[in-house]
Enzyme design. Structure first.
Site, PDB file in Angstrom:
ATOM      1  N   ARG A 163       1.234  -1.650  -0.259  1.00 18.79           N
ATOM      2  CA  ARG A 163      -0.160  -0.184  -0.179  1.00 18.79           C
ATOM      3  C   ARG A 163       0.536   1.248  -0.223  1.00 18.79           C
ATOM      4  O   ARG A 163      -0.161   2.282  -0.782  1.00 18.79           O
ATOM      5  CB  ARG A 163      -0.301  -0.558   0.940  1.00 18.79           C
ATOM      6  CG  ARG A 163      -1.889   1.471   1.372  1.00 18.79           C
ATOM      7  CD  ARG A 163      -2.876   0.762   2.593  1.00 18.79           C
ATOM      8  NE  ARG A 163      -2.162   1.208   3.294  1.00 18.79           N
ATOM      9  CZ  ARG A 163      -1.065   1.418   4.401  1.00 18.79           C
ATOM     10  NH1 ARG A 163      -1.366   2.636   3.862  1.00 18.79           N
ATOM     11  NH2 ARG A 163      -0.152   1.342   5.365  1.00 18.79           N
TER      12      ARG A 163
ATOM     13  N   ASP B 154     -19.317   6.257  -1.726  1.00 18.67           N
ATOM     14  CA  ASP B 154     -19.211   5.560  -0.303  1.00 18.67           C
ATOM     15  C   ASP B 154     -21.209   5.537   0.139  1.00 18.67           C
ATOM     16  O   ASP B 154     -21.566   5.671   0.698  1.00 18.67           O
ATOM     17  CB  ASP B 154     -18.158   5.390   0.270  1.00 18.67           C
ATOM     18  CG  ASP B 154     -17.182   5.739   0.305  1.00 18.67           C
ATOM     19  OD1 ASP B 154     -16.757   5.205   0.691  1.00 18.67           O
ATOM     20  OD2 ASP B 154     -16.446   6.573  -0.649  1.00 18.67           O
TER      21      ASP B 154
END
Ligand SMILES: NC(=O)c1ccc[n+]([C@@H]2O[C@H](COP(=O)([O-])OP(=O)(O)OC[C@H]3O[C@@H](n4cnc5c(N)ncnc54)[C@H](O)[C@@H]3O)[C@@H](O)[C@H]2O)c1
Length: 316
Positions: free
Chosen positions: A92, A152
């Site tokens: 990441r 979202d």
């Protein structure tokens, strides 16, 4: 012929799946006179330009070009969807470093030709890249917007709408915080047509069920993983989300959206970009709303902001 300064011009940097889905939605909407496509892979941008242009006889006229940064001089909004996705074996942190490097290259190139455009960031990690862009641009607020938890929130409203059997547009509920694992739902403010969820009963007979609501939040937070497992990327819903943000800006709509922007002390958070319901208009970020959060929501929001700050510190 119209003066370029009077035209509605949108720039798009990164003509991958997300960028071109946004472009496809934009051309059907009649919102812009001109769309400038830019990608490090210039042949990709050219191919997308050709394919999109061939659809123009079916929609309202506009100009779509594969251009260079100089073509962004009169752009009103520049949407940035450039970057790499996570590759197998890549951490990441490596992904973050790579995309941060890409933004260090892109943002100064935009600013060199245009100091006035609103920059709308979609690339991930969107909150960190929004913060980096705002810092490069030397602006605390206003003209740099991250799509943040817009997607979202849309997923959450859709799923709540399905659960209660109502149009998702009648569902008023926000996902805030990081666009990612530490995000949270503002349950204390969630309502359907003004009716708080504990009091709402859908036409399908669905009343209050905390366990079901918790599942809906989990499904919202994990939606990207579920979709990526099945089809490798997500792009339709974010493409429409980007369109709605660009529309709020170009039409000066003052729309409340859960976009990400650099906070300057709101909710006790500063020096990081994160999402809260925000008024978006022609000036970009007009106001981050000051909402009466519950104590646990405030604490979770601050934790989410700290998670993002820690991640930003990893690359400094
Ligand atoms: N904000 C959200 O809610 C949301 C949702 C979905 C995806 N995303 C993110 O959007 C980004 C794009 O996703 P995608 O599926 O379109 O990826 P993609 O790989 O299909 O497209 C990325 C494009 O960026 C281009 N690019 C790379 N470096 C560049 C540079 N320096 N200058 C110009 N162009 C460059 C690539 O050539 C490629 O065409 C990713 O970071 C992804 O995680 C965000």
């Amino acid at each position: 012929m119209m003066d370029r300064k009077e035209m509605n011009i949108v720039g798009l940097i990164g003509t991958g799946m997300v960028g071109t889905t946004f472009a496809y939605a934009l051309m059907q909407h009649g919102l812009a006179n001109e769309l400038v496509l830019i990608d490090a892979d210039t042949r990709r941008a050219e191919g997308e330009m050709m394919d999109l242009n061939h659809g123009l006889p079916f929609v309202r006229p506009m100009r779509i070009i594969a251009g260079d940064y100089a073509d962004l001089a009169d752009a009103d909004v520049v949407v940035i969807c450039a970057g790499i996705g996570q590759r197998p074996g890549q951490t990441r942190l490596e992904l973050l470093k790579t995309n941060a490097g890409i933004f260090q290259e892109i943002v100064p190139k935009i600013l060199a030709v245009n100091q006035d455009a609103i920059l709308l960031i979609a690339s991930n990690p969107v909150d960190i890249l929004t913060q980096i862009s705002a810092e490069i641009a030397g602006m605390d607020c206003c003209r740099v917007i991250g799509s943040g938890t817009t997607l979202d929130t849309a997923r959450f409203r859709y799923m709540l709408g399905q659960h209660y059997g109502v149009d998702s547009r009648s569902v008023h509920a926000f996902i805030v915080g990081e666009h990612g694992d530490s995000e949270l739902a503002l349950w204390s403010l969630a309502n359907i047509a003004g009716i708080r969820l504990p009091d709402f009963v859908g036409a399908n007979g669905q009343g209050y069920d905390q366990a079901a609501l918790d599942r809906i939040f989990d499904q919202t937070r994990n939606a990207a993983y579920e979709i990526i497992q099945r089809k490798r990327a997500t792009y339709y819903a974010i493409g429409l989300g980007l369109l709605s943000i660009v529309e709020a800006v170009m039409r000066d709509q003052h729309t409340v959206m859960t976009v990400s922007s650099p906070l300057t002390g709101q909710y006790g958070v500063k020096d990081i970009s994160i999402s809260m319901p925000t008024i978006v208009g022609r000036r970009g970020i007009e106001e981050v709303l000051n909402l009466p959060l519950s104590a646990s929501e405030l604490e979770a929001f601050r934790r989410s902001a700290q998670t993002l700050k820690d991640r930003l510190a990893e690359i400094r």
